[in-house]
Design a protein around this motif. Structure first.
Motif, PDB file in Angstrom:
ATOM      1  N   GLU A  43     -38.357 112.236  23.197  1.00  0.00           N
ATOM      2  CA  GLU A  43     -38.337 111.999  24.644  1.00  0.00           C
ATOM      3  C   GLU A  43     -39.010 113.138  25.403  1.00  0.00           C
ATOM      4  N   ASP A  44     -38.839 114.375  24.935  1.00  0.00           N
ATOM      5  CA  ASP A  44     -39.493 115.507  25.590  1.00  0.00           C
ATOM      6  C   ASP A  44     -41.012 115.385  25.485  1.00  0.00           C
ATOM      7  N   ALA A  45     -41.495 115.030  24.306  1.00  0.00           N
ATOM      8  CA  ALA A  45     -42.942 114.878  24.102  1.00  0.00           C
ATOM      9  C   ALA A  45     -43.482 113.716  24.936  1.00  0.00           C
ATOM     10  N   LEU A  46     -42.769 112.593  24.940  1.00  0.00           N
ATOM     11  CA  LEU A  46     -43.222 111.435  25.717  1.00  0.00           C
ATOM     12  C   LEU A  46     -43.217 111.739  27.212  1.00  0.00           C
ATOM     13  N   ASN A  47     -42.189 112.437  27.673  1.00  0.00           N
ATOM     14  CA  ASN A  47     -42.127 112.799  29.094  1.00  0.00           C
ATOM     15  C   ASN A  47     -43.260 113.748  29.477  1.00  0.00           C
ATOM     16  N   LYS A  48     -43.626 114.630  28.570  1.00  0.00           N
ATOM     17  CA  LYS A  48     -44.735 115.558  28.822  1.00  0.00           C
ATOM     18  C   LYS A  48     -46.044 114.780  29.002  1.00  0.00           C
ATOM     19  N   VAL A  49     -46.307 113.878  28.072  1.00  0.00           N
ATOM     20  CA  VAL A  49     -47.520 113.053  28.145  1.00  0.00           C
ATOM     21  C   VAL A  49     -47.499 112.194  29.401  1.00  0.00           C
ATOM     22  N   ASP A  50     -46.378 111.540  29.647  1.00  0.00           N
ATOM     23  CA  ASP A  50     -46.254 110.659  30.809  1.00  0.00           C
ATOM     24  C   ASP A  50     -46.455 111.439  32.112  1.00  0.00           C
ATOM     25  N   GLY A  51     -45.870 112.635  32.190  1.00  0.00           N
ATOM     26  CA  GLY A  51     -46.029 113.454  33.397  1.00  0.00           C
ATOM     27  C   GLY A  51     -47.466 113.858  33.635  1.00  0.00           C
ATOM     28  N   ASP A  52     -48.155 114.270  32.569  1.00  0.00           N
ATOM     29  CA  ASP A  52     -49.567 114.634  32.702  1.00  0.00           C
ATOM     30  C   ASP A  52     -50.394 113.448  33.185  1.00  0.00           C
ATOM     31  N   LEU A  53     -50.182 112.290  32.569  1.00  0.00           N
ATOM     32  CA  LEU A  53     -50.980 111.117  32.917  1.00  0.00           C
ATOM     33  C   LEU A  53     -50.662 110.616  34.326  1.00  0.00           C
ATOM     34  N   LYS A  54     -49.393 110.650  34.692  1.00  0.00           N
ATOM     35  CA  LYS A  54     -49.022 110.197  36.049  1.00  0.00           C
ATOM     36  C   LYS A  54     -49.600 111.116  37.113  1.00  0.00           C
ATOM     37  N   ALA A  55     -49.769 112.400  36.810  1.00  0.00           N
ATOM     38  CA  ALA A  55     -50.405 113.325  37.759  1.00  0.00           C
ATOM     39  C   ALA A  55     -51.829 112.873  38.076  1.00  0.00           C
ATOM     40  N   ALA A  56     -52.467 112.202  37.122  1.00  0.00           N
ATOM     41  CA  ALA A  56     -53.820 111.674  37.328  1.00  0.00           C
ATOM     42  C   ALA A  56     -53.786 110.233  37.835  1.00  0.00           C
ATOM     43  N   GLY A  57     -52.584 109.707  38.065  1.00  0.00           N
ATOM     44  CA  GLY A  57     -52.462 108.345  38.577  1.00  0.00           C
ATOM     45  C   GLY A  57     -52.587 107.279  37.503  1.00  0.00           C
ATOM     46  N   VAL A  58     -52.289 107.631  36.248  1.00  0.00           N
ATOM     47  CA  VAL A  58     -52.451 106.690  35.136  1.00  0.00           C
ATOM     48  C   VAL A  58     -51.095 106.381  34.521  1.00  0.00           C
ATOM     49  N   ASP A  59     -50.819 105.101  34.369  1.00  0.00           N
ATOM     50  CA  ASP A  59     -49.621 104.623  33.673  1.00  0.00           C
ATOM     51  C   ASP A  59     -50.081 104.081  32.324  1.00  0.00           C
ATOM     52  N   ILE A  60     -49.730 104.788  31.260  1.00  0.00           N
ATOM     53  CA  ILE A  60     -50.247 104.429  29.937  1.00  0.00           C
ATOM     54  C   ILE A  60     -49.817 103.026  29.512  1.00  0.00           C
ATOM     55  N   LEU A  61     -48.610 102.610  29.856  1.00  0.00           N
ATOM     56  CA  LEU A  61     -48.158 101.278  29.443  1.00  0.00           C
ATOM     57  C   LEU A  61     -48.932 100.177  30.161  1.00  0.00           C
ATOM     58  N   LYS A  62     -49.216 100.377  31.441  1.00  0.00           N
ATOM     59  CA  LYS A  62     -50.032  99.395  32.174  1.00  0.00           C
ATOM     60  C   LYS A  62     -51.451  99.349  31.607  1.00  0.00           C
ATOM     61  N   SER A  63     -51.993 100.526  31.291  1.00  0.00           N
ATOM     62  CA  SER A  63     -53.340 100.571  30.713  1.00  0.00           C
ATOM     63  C   SER A  63     -53.359  99.908  29.346  1.00  0.00           C
ATOM     64  N   TYR A  64     -52.334 100.154  28.544  1.00  0.00           N
ATOM     65  CA  TYR A  64     -52.243  99.516  27.230  1.00  0.00           C
ATOM     66  C   TYR A  64     -52.261  97.991  27.379  1.00  0.00           C
ATOM     67  N   GLU A  65     -51.460  97.475  28.287  1.00  0.00           N
ATOM     68  CA  GLU A  65     -51.414  96.021  28.498  1.00  0.00           C
ATOM     69  C   GLU A  65     -52.770  95.484  28.949  1.00  0.00           C
ATOM     70  N   LYS A  66     -53.472  96.276  29.743  1.00  0.00           N
ATOM     71  CA  LYS A  66     -54.781  95.855  30.264  1.00  0.00           C
ATOM     72  C   LYS A  66     -55.849  95.813  29.172  1.00  0.00           C
ATOM     73  N   TYR A  67     -55.782  96.742  28.201  1.00  0.00           N
ATOM     74  CA  TYR A  67     -56.865  96.894  27.235  1.00  0.00           C
ATOM     75  C   TYR A  67     -56.548  96.433  25.822  1.00  0.00           C
ATOM     76  N   LYS A  68     -55.309  96.170  25.506  1.00  0.00           N
ATOM     77  CA  LYS A  68     -54.911  95.936  24.109  1.00  0.00           C
ATOM     78  C   LYS A  68     -55.609  94.752  23.453  1.00  0.00           C
ATOM     79  N   ASP A  69     -56.008  93.754  24.219  1.00  0.00           N
ATOM     80  CA  ASP A  69     -56.629  92.569  23.633  1.00  0.00           C
ATOM     81  C   ASP A  69     -58.150  92.590  23.676  1.00  0.00           C
ATOM     82  N   ILE A  70     -58.732  93.669  24.156  1.00  0.00           N
ATOM     83  CA  ILE A  70     -60.200  93.770  24.171  1.00  0.00           C
ATOM     84  C   ILE A  70     -60.637  94.222  22.789  1.00  0.00           C
ATOM     85  N   ASP A  71     -61.291  93.325  22.073  1.00  0.00           N
ATOM     86  CA  ASP A  71     -61.700  93.658  20.702  1.00  0.00           C
ATOM     87  C   ASP A  71     -63.036  93.029  20.328  1.00  0.00           C
ATOM     88  N   THR A  72     -63.866  92.832  21.329  1.00  0.00           N
ATOM     89  CA  THR A  72     -65.192  92.283  21.055  1.00  0.00           C
ATOM     90  C   THR A  72     -66.242  93.210  21.648  1.00  0.00           C
TER      91      THR A  72
END
Length: 184
Positions: A43-72
């Motif tokens: 949880e400490d490691a995940l919170n660190k990553v999440d905090g860094d990314l949120k500072a840049a305005g990025v939500d990794i889970l939303k981005s994952y959902e947006k890109y996970k099916d792009i495979d062409t």
């Protein structure tokens, strides 16, 4: 001919790093180790990553959902053309975290390692990229020009008269064969 399961995005360089934050370091790793257990809490490691990314305005889970099916390669071309900001941030971040990733993983408890592998690895994995954007564009251009083809489900490779005969979804004769299925 390329035998491949397309799994890596083209790396989109970060154009505006004004909000980018990366705070993981060897010092942070040392400071995060619990002195009683010798482990870093997932949880400490995940919170660190999440905090860094949120500072840049990025939500990794939303981005994952947006890109996970792009495979062409068409999807990859769209990403190269659009250069989405969140993907720029994620590629920059995961390019930097890669040198710390195995050490952090090794300092997780076995239970946290299993939790990471079962719940988070697939989310993080798509953003660890090895394909520079120019290389991706060259591959896409070569496909569009008919110089590169994909043959999934490769079953047999035969070398005959200086050429390769490959049997997969189709039987093809090619001058060069690049097997990009990875180590597994």
């Amino acid at each position: 001919m390329i035998n491949s399961e397309i799994t890596k995005f083209p790396s989109i360089p970060l154009e505006d790093n004004s909000k980018f934050k990366f705070t993981i370091s060897y010092d942070w790793i040392r400071e995060s180790i619990n002195t009683d257990t010798g482990f870093i809490a997932l949880e400490d490691a995940l919170n660190k990553v999440d905090g860094d990314l949120k500072a840049a305005g990025v939500d990794i889970l939303k981005s994952y959902e947006k890109y996970k099916d792009i495979d062409t390669y068409e999807g990859y071309q769209r990403l190269i053309d659009e250069k989405p900001y969140d993907l720029q941030v994620l590629h920059e971040y995961f390019g930097l975290i890669s040198k710390y990733h195995s050490q952090i993983f090794g300092l997780l408890s076995k239970l946290d390692q299993e939790k990471y592998l079962n719940k988070y690895h697939k989310v993080f994995d798509i953003f660890f990229t090895l394909v520079p954007m120019k290389t991706s564009q060259w591959i896409i251009d070569s496909i569009n020009e008919g110089k590169v083809i994909f043959n999934k489900g490769l079953k047999e490779i035969e070398h005959k008269d200086g050429k390769f005969v490959v049997t997969g979804e189709e039987v093809k004769e090619v001058d060069y064969l690049i097997n990009t299925t990875g180590f597994n």
